[in-house]
Design a protein around this motif. Sequence first.
Motif, short mmCIF file in Angstrom:
data_model
loop_
_atom_site.label_atom_id
_atom_site.label_comp_id
_atom_site.label_asym_id
_atom_site.label_seq_id
_atom_site.Cartn_x
_atom_site.Cartn_y
_atom_site.Cartn_z
N ASN A 165 45.83 93.46 88.52
CA ASN A 165 46.79 94.34 88.72
C ASN A 165 48.24 94.19 88.18
N HIS A 166 48.38 94.14 86.66
CA HIS A 166 49.84 93.66 85.97
C HIS A 166 50.43 92.87 87.07
N SER A 167 50.09 91.77 87.44
CA SER A 167 51.13 90.04 87.80
C SER A 167 50.28 89.56 88.18
N LEU A 168 50.98 88.21 88.31
CA LEU A 168 50.29 87.11 88.20
C LEU A 168 49.98 86.91 89.56
N GLN A 169 48.81 85.80 89.72
CA GLN A 169 48.01 85.98 90.96
C GLN A 169 48.36 83.56 91.15
N GLN A 170 48.35 83.55 91.93
CA GLN A 170 48.04 82.15 92.26
C GLN A 170 46.39 82.36 92.14
N GLN A 171 45.65 80.89 91.76
CA GLN A 171 44.15 81.56 92.40
C GLN A 171 43.73 79.73 92.11
N THR A 172 42.56 79.84 92.81
CA THR A 172 41.91 77.86 92.55
C THR A 172 40.60 78.18 92.19
N ALA A 173 40.53 77.17 90.80
CA ALA A 173 38.76 77.82 89.93
C ALA A 173 39.39 76.58 89.37
N GLN A 174 37.48 75.71 89.08
CA GLN A 174 37.35 74.81 88.38
C GLN A 174 37.42 74.44 86.98
N TRP A 175 37.67 73.40 86.02
CA TRP A 175 38.09 73.33 84.89
C TRP A 175 36.86 72.45 84.63
N GLY A 176 36.37 73.57 83.68
CA GLY A 176 34.97 73.35 82.72
C GLY A 176 33.60 74.53 83.25
N LYS A 177 33.20 75.41 81.79
CA LYS A 177 32.27 75.97 82.35
C LYS A 177 30.89 75.05 82.02
N ALA A 178 29.69 75.05 82.95
CA ALA A 178 28.85 74.93 82.59
C ALA A 178 27.86 76.10 82.20
N VAL A 179 27.11 75.17 80.79
CA VAL A 179 26.30 75.96 80.57
C VAL A 179 25.22 75.54 79.90
N ARG A 216 27.53 68.14 79.09
CA ARG A 216 28.98 68.90 79.95
C ARG A 216 29.67 69.99 79.77
N PRO A 217 30.58 69.69 80.16
CA PRO A 217 31.40 71.22 80.79
C PRO A 217 31.74 71.85 79.73
N VAL A 218 32.04 72.82 79.28
CA VAL A 218 32.93 73.12 78.19
C VAL A 218 34.66 73.44 78.94
N ILE A 219 35.23 72.48 78.81
CA ILE A 219 37.23 72.49 78.93
C ILE A 219 37.89 72.86 78.54
#
Length: 197
Positions: free
Chosen positions: A46-60, A65-68
């Motif tokens: 929504n046009h602003s920065l928001q702090q959010q939790t996410a995991q480093w790496g996408k399982a494919v 190994r995950p794509v980091i």
Amino acid sequence: MCGRFVQNSISYETRTQLGSDYGQFEFEGLGEVFPSQSLDLLLWKNHSLQQQTAQWGKAVEGLARPVINARLETLYEKPLFRGVQPALVVANAWVEWRQEVGGKRAFQFRSDNLLSMAAVVWQDAAATQQFAIVTCRANSAVRPYHHRMPLLLSSENIEAWRYWALIEQSSKPCPLTVSEFVSTASRLKDDRQQNLF
């Protein structure tokens, strides 16, 4: 490539760091950060920065190994990155390894300011959100150690990144301080780096 970084407790003021007023954010910090760990990053909503939790790496599927990391040069073309959202990871330093006589040696790269590393986030309501750090060709300070580095965001490219515009790596090198890195964790594996994208 970026296979490890350091995020200590951080007070991140966007006007100072990015030249734009998106607010101030507090990061608890994990110290040394490894792929597959979850941490807070900044994501545009929504046009602003928001702090959010996410995991480093996408399982494919099909990859051990995950794509980091995501290469800037092919980011807009690869099907894996369709539908991702631009984000940024705040860090104190990132780590690279260089092969030397006697084995690999780790070096950390810092700036006078905090590092704002470009990232992409996969939005999936049914799972933990995952992210990858965007990398680009190494600048003159990093090249003696590694051929890739995180894409660092600044007042020169933050608006283009926010609107997911095709951006070029800044030709103006960011002043970096390089020093030997000593891990504070028992996990000393650096084999999670993916060189696929």
